[in-house]
Every structure is written in C-alpha cells, then in structure tokens.
Design an enzyme around this catalytic site. Structure first.
Site, PDB file in Angstrom:
ATOM      1  N   HIS A 122       8.159   5.169   4.952  1.00  0.00           N
ATOM      2  CA  HIS A 122       9.374   4.430   4.579  1.00  0.00           C
ATOM      3  C   HIS A 122       8.982   3.323   3.577  1.00  0.00           C
ATOM      4  CE1 HIS A 122      13.551   3.149   5.850  1.00  0.00           C
ATOM      5  NE2 HIS A 122      13.175   2.191   5.018  1.00  0.00           N
ATOM      6  N   ASN A 139       0.886  -1.166   0.000  1.00  0.00           N
ATOM      7  CA  ASN A 139       0.000   0.000   0.000  1.00  0.00           C
ATOM      8  C   ASN A 139       0.915   1.204   0.000  1.00  0.00           C
ATOM      9  OD1 ASN A 139      -2.162  -1.785   0.465  1.00  0.00           O
ATOM     10  ND2 ASN A 139      -1.914  -1.596   2.676  1.00  0.00           N
ATOM     11  N   HIS A 142       8.036   0.232   2.043  1.00  0.00           N
ATOM     12  CA  HIS A 142       7.838  -1.108   2.605  1.00  0.00           C
ATOM     13  C   HIS A 142       6.557  -1.705   2.070  1.00  0.00           C
ATOM     14  CE1 HIS A 142       4.984   1.037   5.159  1.00  0.00           C
ATOM     15  NE2 HIS A 142       4.523  -0.122   5.580  1.00  0.00           N
ATOM     16  N   GLN A 170       3.900  -5.464   2.732  1.00  0.00           N
ATOM     17  CA  GLN A 170       3.488  -6.426   3.735  1.00  0.00           C
ATOM     18  C   GLN A 170       3.286  -7.781   3.062  1.00  0.00           C
ATOM     19  OE1 GLN A 170       0.460  -5.168   6.674  1.00  0.00           O
ATOM     20  NE2 GLN A 170       0.316  -3.279   5.498  1.00  0.00           N
TER      21      GLN A 170
END
EC number: 2.7.7.12
Lengths: 361, 361
Positions: free
Chosen positions: A182, A171, A184, A186
């Site tokens: 930052h 997302n 990233h 999931q």
C-alpha cells in the site's frame, strides 16, 4: 489543509489530513488491542562513532500480508480492523506499531559500550486510501498536500525536546525490503542528528562560511547551466540526475531557493516542488512501464531551534536497478569503504529518463 | 609461501601462490585477447564530500556464466581459456579485467564538479582451484596462506605512489550481488583513504591520543571479559559478534594485539587468526546447513608510509539475513540516515552461532 486528531484504542496517536473538511466523527481503528511493549535502547559503536538502535520486539512485525489483510487499507465492515478509518481523507499519519525509536523504552541497560534511551519517534504515513495507487499517480494537489503534511510532522515532532532531526522517507518495492505494498512512507524522528545528514550539514556549513551560500544552491545553478541531466526545471523547483550520482537512476528534487526545511517553503515553491517530484516519479514508472522501486529520503535542517542557512531541503531518490533486469547491489567497495563504483554515466541515465514523456495533472 | 609471477596475453599481471613450490613453466591464460579499454574517472560529490568512480566499460562484465564457462576454474584442454592455469597452486591473484580503479584511465573530463584520474588498482583473488569449495572449507594452512597473500598484495600495492589504502574483501552469495560463485574475493587499492576507513581511523587516532591504545584493542578486552558474544578465543586472535552489531549475524575477527596491518602479524598470530576466521565461516555455514552469504572486509592501516599505531587489523563480516528466511535490507534509516536499526540483540544471535559446533583442521 484540514486535519483531524484521533487516538487509537491502543493509545497510539493518529492525524488525518485532507484537502477538504474531514468528518469529525471519524474513529481511529487499530488492528490489535495492545501496542507491543517497546524494549528499544541505543548502543554506541566505538569504531564508527555512531549509535545503533536495538528493538527486539520488531521481529514480529507485519510481513507482506495477504491483500484481505492489508493494515493500511481503510477498515471496512465484516473485516478485521486496519490502521485507518473509512471516510473522506487524503493522507493519514499514525504512530508505528513497531517503533525502532520512542515508544515506552525505559532505561537502557549498562553494557561494555555507552548506551542511551532510544528516544525519538517513528510514524507511518499513508499516502492515499487507494492500495493500488502510487505516490507518482496521485493528483498534483494531493502530492502538494503530502509536502504540507511532512512540514506539519516536522514542526510537531521537531518541537519535542528529545528530537533533533526529522527524516521523511519512502522505501518502495520488494527489492528494497518493503513489507507492505500500500503506498506509504515513514518518518523517523531521531534523538540526534544521524551520521549522514550530520556529515552533509557540517560540509554545507563549511561551504556557507567560505562562499556565502550552501553547496546545493551552487550545485543546482551549475546543473541548470550544464542542462544535460535535468528532468524538471520550473520557476521554483528542479529535478535532475546529479552529476555525482551513486545509483544509476538517482535523482534529486529540490526548491531552487535554499529553503532550510519543509516549513520554509512558500506556497508557490511547494506547488512547484510537487510538480518536480511527480515528474520524477512518473518518469521512473514510465521508464520500463512498471513500478520502479526506490528509496526516497528528504533531507532538511535539524530541529534544534538554531538557524541553519547551510541547509537546503531536498529529496534524494535511489532506485536499486542498473538496467531493466539487473539490480545494483551495494557490496564491498560501497558498504565497507564508502567508495561508490558506478557502471553507467549519469549523462546516459539522465537521457533515458528525459525521453520518458509525462503528463502532469 | 611460494610465488610465481606471470603476465597474461592481454598484458594483465598475475601472481600464483602456494604452500609448495610452483612449476615455473606455467603460463597465464586469459579469456579474451584484449583487456577492455578503461574509461574510468572520479567525480566529487559536493554534498557528501566523497569521490565516486565511473567506469562505463564495466557494464559488460561477466554475469553468472554457465558452469562450463566459469572464468575462475583452471583452463582445461578443449575448453575456452579461463583466467587461471592448470597446475599445482593454491591461490591466484590477477588484475581485474573490468577495473573500477586503475587500468589505463587517462585524464579525467572537466565537469561542473571536481574530477580526478581513477588511480588505484583492482585485483581478483581466487581462493582455491575448487569451484565447489568455500573459504571456510579450506584447510587451516590454506587459509593461513591467504592471510599471507593479502599481506603480500598490501605490501606490493601499498608501495605504489598512487595508492593510499588497500582493502581485501569477499562478497559471497547471490544475495549480495555476486556474479561468479567460484570462491574468490577482490582487492580494491584506492588513491585516497576511503570515507569509512578514514572515519574509523580518525576516531581511532583520537582514542589513541586520549588513552594510549586504539578503541578495538580496548573493545576486544571488554568483549573477552564480558564473554557473552565470543565465537573464538585463542592465544593470539579472537572472533565475536560485536555488542554493537549492525547486522544480526555480524562478526569481527582480529588479532588480540593491535597489529596495524597484515604485515605486522607474527607467524603465531597469523596462524591463530586463520583459526578464528575459519571458525566463524564454519559456524556461518553450519547455522542453517547451507552457505550463508556475507560481505567480509579487512580493515588495516593506510599505505602512506606513516606509522599508524591507532590502526588495528580486523575483518568485519556482515551476512544479509535476519532469520533463516528473511533478509535484512538496508533501507531508509540505514542508507539515508546512517542510523542502523536492529531487530535482534547481538547476545541472542551470538548464542545461535555459539551452538554451532565446528571442527578445525
């Protein structure tokens, strides 16, 4: 690919990945002494026929922290501990501190609908140490490493008895609800094949039985012949705005061959897939010369041990913008009916993206 | 219920509804001389197995106009014409100027996926003449009239050969993408039963075959026995936060008896259903003493001429807030997997709504 396995002070597991050897003396930090106690459970939705997971402890999760307390930046001396150590590594994966699935859930309550343990696992994937980078700005070899990491997580999580489906996603942007900027993503590892991939796999299996190939393999051939919506066409991988886009700037990224999962990719395929993905991400950010928010999900085969010749690994990217300054909202017809209404033709949106020049490196 | 049928200067149809007789000399205005030419068509999504509708002309639709040009306020002398006339009426329904379905679509193009005419119909439902009112603030008899109007539209649209499903819904609030703040809803009449109701009806039919009643009838009984999440319990209708809520403040509103559609409601049932609906809407706006945005959809039987004993008319309301100042975003797990993750227990959210006192009138 080099890896180092660590355990955080609160018991959570962490894996570091790198293109170069990793110093084995690195220590995994944690921003908190204890992992919050999980209280998740699943409830059955009797009208929709699907599970919902309830994790009340997640209400306290980190929400847009100030930059000096970004938990995904490497821990540095004199500052509160973050989630990742200083040192030479490229990608870090660790157990989500606020998991929707897994953790120490315990037995589910007895209720007026069927309930179940919230088995499964939730991980955070830190794409880079650089808080100001973006996935698309990383070198090709770094993006390629990330594709390997997703494969490694799929293999490890998929080997667990309580996990049936592994979904890596990102997302990106406040517009899609991101609480940490930052770079990233999931990984959700589910105890069942969730409704959307379950439906796609069932349709793909019917197609495979009828035609001897999956629908995406056939569709990629058709998109390449048509050519009007292509964003990247390599020897082994493609990216395009699909003719049936449900979001104006939707793009799909896939190997040309019907690899069922990340771990079915050959080296040359993975390398080309990284080029296809990076091309889309650079075009997105080049379109209006600002970071374009999006949701990116990677669909692959269930991890049930069976062969899935109907499955065709691919990413779908869904940016929430209709135009430079107007969001596309999912409202009545999309959410309540599941019938998507589009204001723009995919051919026109593809042309906008085609006109953005990108340099791969 | 009194009605008056009118035709706008651009050819679009309008129906006025009222609790009292309507002056037959009223004339239907239109803000534009011509209805924009429709260019909609449907494309088949080969991986998801669903239709997407493309209506490029909708890009120019009205977007948060200044108050002096709210197209849903009654036309007044000296101002540009709006969509509705001055005069004594309660609810107005007219053809959407920018329809996603229907209009003058013409033959679909031949493409690399199956295509179809964008048959169907899109209507705007103006709930009241008062731009500053809200659906929940209207008198019970006015809400009851609206339930009759939805039934009348269902009967008229459902009688058409090209329409299989009629979905009344309201998108409320800028947070869900509403472009006009005057209280209004929409009706989408689809050429097929769309994916979400199709799945719910298929599951309900299985349940009916197995148990002799639909799943919602059984679920309402269980919610009433349990009692913890009830928001309204009348002789004929109920409202509650469902035990399987996918949004923190989700509520369902339904007749207790399994009426298949709006037109199966008896007078007493409709009256009580209006009380149940108004109760939820007043609790929503009372919760934080400000208008709570939501998406409200009314599910009913397909209009295919067959009996649908498995169908149970009900509204689902989905507010997009998790807490007073935090939105619930649909992101990776919800949109990509169809697996909803909730931070709050429905019992706790129901208690918050139960504590909001409302006065029905």
């Amino acid at each position: 690919m080099y890896t180092l396995e660590l355990t955080k002070p609160d018991g959570r597991r962490m894996s570091l990945y790198s293109r170069a050897p990793i110093d084995p003396s690195l220590v995994a930090p944690s921003p908190a002494g204890d992992a919050p106690a999980g209280t998740s459970h699943l409830r059955w939705h009797p009208l929709r026929g699907e599970w919902i997971t309830y994790a009340a402890h997640r209400q306290n999760r980190t929400f847009l922290p100030p930059p000096e307390y970004n938990p995904l930046r490497p821990t540095s001396p004199g500052q509160p501990p973050s989630e990742v150590p200083q040192g030479a590594w490229d990608v870090a994966v660790f157990d989500n501190r606020f998991p929707s699935l897994g953790g120490d859930a315990g037995e589910p309550p007895a209720l007026i609908v069927p309930t179940a343990r919230a088995d499964g696992h939730c991980e955070v994937v830190v794409f880079t140490q650089d808080a100001n980078a973006s996935l698309g700005s990383l070198p090709l070899s770094h993006v390629e490493l990330l594709l390997q990491v997703w494969g490694d997580r799929t293999a490890r999580l998929g080997a667990r008895e309580d996990i049936r489906y592994v979904l890596p996603f990102e997302n990106r942007g406040a517009e899609v609800g991101v609480t940490l900027h930052h770079p990233h993503g999931q990984i959700y590892a589910y105890p069942v094949v969730p409704p959307v991939p379950a439906r796609m796999l069932a349709l793909a299996a019917q197609h495979f039985a009828r035609e001897g190939c999956g629908p995406l393999e056939q569709h990629i051939e058709a998109e390449r012949r048509d050519g009007r919506r292509m964003l990247y066409e390599g020897e082994h991988a493609v990216a395009f705005v699909p003719i049936c886009a449900r979001y104006p700037y939707e793009a799909w990224v896939a190997p040309i061959r019907a690899c069922a999962s990340f771990n079915d990719l050959g080296d040359a395929e993975r390398r080309d897939l990284a080029r296809a993905l990076k091309t889309v991400l650079l075009k997105y950010d080049g379109l209006w010369e600002r970071p374009l928010p999006y949701l990116m999900a990677w669909y692959q085969a269930p991890t049930d041990g069976a062969a899935h010749p109907e499955s065709h690994l691919h990413a779908e990217l869904w940016p929430p913008y209709r135009t430079r300054d107007r969001l596309k909202y999912l409202a009545g017809t999309e959410l309540a009916a599941g019938f998507y209404a589009m204001d723009a033709l995919p051919e026109d949106k593809a042309r906008e993206l085609q006109q953005v020049d990108v340099v791969l490196a």
